[in-house]
Design a protein around this motif. Structure first.
Motif: not given
Ligand SMILES: Cc1cc2nc3c(=O)[nH]c(=O)nc-3n(C[C@H](O)[C@H](O)[C@H](O)COP(=O)(O)O)c2cc1C
Length: 380
Positions: A60-66, A71-72, A350-353
């Motif tokens: 569920i990881g990603s690159t956002w806000l630099g 998690a998102p 919440l990460s689990g969900e």
């Protein structure tokens, strides 16, 4: 502490908080129609369960806000979060660091940005208002920079402070010391009161350098009155010149406004109606998200907040083009429900969900979710 959903954290928080702060967190503007609309909008979308796609590993990881994030979702700016639980802001920063997600320090944070920036591994953004006194705003920017903060969030949906019925009933922002009824309500919450007494006199630590009042309630009243209602696009251009780091504008709900933000050098937008606390006839944030994403294209990242209460809500927002979401009340409730343990329950739960929903939709990571959004998303 086991996570059994954000609604349970809310119920626990409601049992543990004195009325003044319970109502401050839960309330919305006018008839609280927008609070309900934000939730309702998530019901307009469904995620299709898809099978036989090897989802033994879901990332569920990603690159956002630099930056690359665990998690998102992030902890959005929540004023007075330190009143949910003694030392609450610091606990939230620590939990965010453990989860690999950012925390936005509210202008009205009980712990100062300096204090929070010393939490090991913390990833802070600073939320600011443009105050009538521009020197004060300039000083907030200087302090954020000195703390090593590389992104500020300018909140633009608070030009007017609308009536919030629950706060009116309690006299919040009007009174300068607690009434007898407030004190009785606090006495009825001995756990909260004892921890607060032991922590010492609470102040808006983030505004302490500016001497805004003799106690917390006076500071709250005076600081709110300092927010400049006369802001225009020129002020955004001014801020862009003053701040060399990442500039995020929060509270954009209109596609033309979104475009104009980008034209003025905004790096990211937060589509937000302040959790229904500002404009009551506002559309739900989720309902305007697609048009704003389309309006800015790949010139600007779009984050969504308001009404996010489940992992499925987050997956829906991402499938509609958000790069991440921000939480408001959920982390205030988590703090009130269980302090440090409540915060960890929220971030891991919440990460689990999110992982559950992505896996059951047959997507293993954010790239797959984005690529397959048309297949997984349906209007209800
Ligand atoms: C108690 C409370 C205090 C807030 N304080 C701030 C603030 O100081 N600055 C700000 O930009 N937004 C503030 N917000 C708005 C949140 O950042 C966010 O937009 C909103 O809470 C999202 O909706 P949600 O509560 O449904 O998640 C606050 C929200 C709440 C509930």
């Amino acid at each position: 502490m086991e996570f059994s959903g954000i609604d349970d954290l809310c119920q626990m928080a409601n049992r543990r908080l004195p009325r003044l702060f319970r109502d401050y967190v839960n309330g919305g503007a006018h008839g609280e129609v927008a609070v309900r609309a934000n939730r309702q909008a998530f019901l307009d979308w469904k995620i299709i369960p898809r099978c036989l796609r090897d989802v033994s590993q879901v990332d569920i990881g990603s690159t956002w806000l630099g930056r690359s994030r665990g998690a998102p979702f992030m902890l959005g700016p929540v004023g007075f979060a330190g009143m949910m639980h003694a030392g609450g802001d610091v606990m939230a920063a620590q939990a965010a660091a453990r989860a690999g997600i950012p925390l936005a320090v509210s202008t009205f944070s009980i712990a100062s940005m300096e204090k929070l920036s010393r939490v090991p591994g913390v990833d802070l953004l600073a939320q600011i208002y443009v105050f009538r006194d521009r020197d004060l705003t300039r000083d907030m920017l200087r302090r954020a920079h000195a703390c090593g903060i590389d992104g500020i969030i300018l909140t633009v949906d608070t030009a007017i402070t609308p009536m919030r019925a629950r706060d009116v009933r309690n006299g919040f922002r009007r009174m300068t010391r607690p009434s007898v009824a407030q004190l009785l309500s606090m006495a009825g919450r001995p756990g909260w009161s004892l921890r607060m007494l032991m922590a010492g006199k609470a102040r808006i630590g983030n505004l302490a350098p500016y001497g805004m009042g003799r106690n917390l309630l006076e500071e709250a009243r005076n600081a709110a009155a300092e927010i400049d209602p006369s802001l225009t696009w020129q002020d955004l251009a001014w801020l862009r010149k003053e701040w060399g780091g990442r500039l995020i504008v929060k509270g954009v709900m209109d596609a033309a406004d979104a475009r104009q933000c980008v034209d003025n050098g905004t790096d990211a937008l937060i589509v937000s109606n302040h959790g229904g606390r500002q404009m009551d006839p506002s559309p739900a944030t989720l309902s305007v998200l697609p048009e704003i994403v389309e309006a800015v294209g790949d010139r600007c990242e779009v984050v969504l907040d308001s009404g996010v209460r489940q992992g499925g809500d987050i997956v829906t927002a991402l499938a509609l083009g958000a790069s991440g979401v921000a939480l408001g009340r959920p982390w205030a409730w988590a703090l009130a429900a269980g302090g440090r343990k409540g915060m960890d329950a929220l971030t891991t739960g919440l990460s689990g969900e999110v992982r559950d929903v992505m896996g059951l939709a047959g997507v293993r990571n954010m790239a797959e979710l984005v690529a397959q959004r048309k297949q997984v998303l349906r209007r209800a």
